[in-house]
Design a protein around this motif. Structure first.
Motif, PDB file in Angstrom:
ATOM      1  N   HIS A   1      -0.239  20.590   2.243  1.00  0.00           N
ATOM      2  CA  HIS A   1       0.665  19.747   3.070  1.00  0.00           C
ATOM      3  C   HIS A   1       1.016  20.537   4.233  1.00  0.00           C
ATOM      4  CE1 HIS A   1       3.354  21.997   0.593  1.00  0.00           C
ATOM      5  NE2 HIS A   1       4.444  21.644   1.319  1.00  0.00           N
TER       6      HIS A   1
ATOM      7  N   HIS B   1       3.874  22.144   5.551  1.00  0.00           N
ATOM      8  CA  HIS B   1       5.031  22.967   5.659  1.00  0.00           C
ATOM      9  C   HIS B   1       4.345  24.382   6.075  1.00  0.00           C
ATOM     10  CE1 HIS B   1       7.760  20.024   3.105  1.00  0.00           C
ATOM     11  NE2 HIS B   1       7.922  19.808   4.324  1.00  0.00           N
TER      12      HIS B   1
ATOM     13  N   ASP C   1       5.331  27.041   4.928  1.00  0.00           N
ATOM     14  CA  ASP C   1       5.139  28.107   4.057  1.00  0.00           C
ATOM     15  C   ASP C   1       3.891  28.139   3.252  1.00  0.00           C
ATOM     16  OD1 ASP C   1       6.348  25.882   2.882  1.00  0.00           O
ATOM     17  OD2 ASP C   1       7.092  26.793   1.177  1.00  0.00           O
ATOM     18  N   HIS C   2       3.157  27.010   3.834  1.00  0.00           N
ATOM     19  CA  HIS C   2       1.604  26.831   3.327  1.00  0.00           C
ATOM     20  C   HIS C   2       0.561  27.149   4.371  1.00  0.00           C
ATOM     21  CE1 HIS C   2       2.886  25.584  -0.771  1.00  0.00           C
ATOM     22  NE2 HIS C   2       4.110  25.365  -0.119  1.00  0.00           N
TER      23      HIS C   2
ATOM     24  N   CYS D   1       3.160  22.331  -3.169  1.00  0.00           N
ATOM     25  CA  CYS D   1       4.467  22.187  -3.349  1.00  0.00           C
ATOM     26  C   CYS D   1       4.876  20.947  -4.486  1.00  0.00           C
ATOM     27  CB  CYS D   1       4.979  22.022  -2.139  1.00  0.00           C
ATOM     28  SG  CYS D   1       5.929  23.079  -1.464  1.00  0.00           S
TER      29      CYS D   1
ATOM     30  N   HIS E   1       5.203  18.092  -3.936  1.00  0.00           N
ATOM     31  CA  HIS E   1       6.350  17.148  -3.383  1.00  0.00           C
ATOM     32  C   HIS E   1       6.194  15.635  -4.057  1.00  0.00           C
ATOM     33  CE1 HIS E   1       8.185  20.041  -0.790  1.00  0.00           C
ATOM     34  NE2 HIS E   1       7.106  20.266  -0.055  1.00  0.00           N
TER      35      HIS E   1
HETATM   36 FE   LIG Z   1       6.510  22.064   1.004  1.00  0.00          FE
END
Ligand SMILES: [Fe+2]
Ligand SMILES: [Fe+2]
Length: 273
Positions: free
Chosen positions: A64, A66, A68-69, A185, A187
């Motif tokens: 996704h 974000h 941090d990925h 994550c 989500h």
């Molecule tokens: Fe995330």
């Protein structure tokens, strides 16, 4: 099939670095897929330390959009131009909104990566990545207890709209014995993702690693998820990472002492064929 976690919030030690983020390398039949990239050049340091040649990566999958990925992608592109599979909504201008405070948690735009010779393959449906490794594609929100963070918004034409992270996808390893899931994550909720995968592949989930997002979840979601996990009798490996957090990982370890595997940077796992 083998899994090696390159980036996670903690590490197995030595000179491996850790950061808030996730990256997992999956090997199947001599081919390699990199699932997420962490948030910085930490991935380059850890790959070198673990003797991983990033040039042999055949595909990249982004769970996704974000930071941090995907933050490590610009560094990865210096080593490989492998096709990048992702959901088309990864470039939303997304924020975490607490009261009046906005914190940018998205990624750079598509052109930025294309200037670094990135080659994207966008898909919303389950996609074969390498032999027996698939993406989940878009996951519907079906359970009544799993919800996407209330603080997530994205900007569109000057307005801030609730972000349900429709781009959130996971990797599914199709093994003889059953399915093994790698969450980014999660989500969209780990139970939603597991149910979705079981329906598509007509097989049961036997294990998972990765970010469960149970750390920031409300107590009812935590409680009901644990209840559901207890019902999945064939589940052998529960490998929480990243946004699960230490406290929730301890809860899972107490609930599932025979199944828990704390999956951090440097963890290697052979899940069989
Ligand atoms: Fe995330
Ligand atoms: Fe994350």
């Amino acid at each position: 099939m083998k899994l090696l976690t390159l980036v996670e919030n903690t590490s197995t030690g030595g000179i491996l670095k850790s950061e808030h983020g996730l990256s997992v390398l999956v090997e199947s039949d001599g081919q390699y897929v990199l699932f997420d990239t962490g948030q910085s050049d930490c991935i380059i340091h850890n790959a070198k330390t673990l003797n991983v040649n990033l040039e042999m990566i055949n595909k990249i999958v982004l769970s996704h959009g974000h930071y941090d990925h995907v933050g490590g992608l610009k560094y990865i592109l210096q080593h490989t131009k492998a096709p990048i599979i992702a959901h088309p909504e990864i470039f939303r201008k997304r924020y975490s909104k607490k009261g009046d405070k906005l914190r940018y948690i998205g990624i750079e735009d598509k052109e930025f990566f294309e200037n670094l010779s990135a080659h994207f393959q966008f898909s919303t449906t389950p996609t074969e990545v390498i032999k027996n490794v698939y993406t989940t594609g878009f996951v519907d929100l079906k359970t009544d207890f799993e919800e996407v963070d209330k603080d997530f918004v994205f900007e569109s034409n000057g307005k801030y709209i609730k972000d349900n992270v429709p781009d959130d996808l996971s990797l599914v390893l199709n093994l003889k014995e059953g399915l093994f899931i790698v969450f980014g994550c999660a989500h969209r909720g780990i139970i939603n993702i597991m149910n979705h995968s079981e329906k598509i592949f007509n097989k049961k989930v036997i294990g998972f690693i990765g970010g469960t997002h149970l750390g920031p979840a409300n107590s009812l979601q935590k409680e009901k998820t644990i209840k559901q996990l207890h019902k999945i009798l064939q589940l052998k490996i529960i490998g929480p990472s990243h946004c699960t957090g230490i406290a929730m990982t301890c809860v899972l370890a107490k609930e599932f002492p025979d199944k828990i595997l704390y999956n951090n940077a440097g963890t290697m796992l052979d899940v069989g064929d």
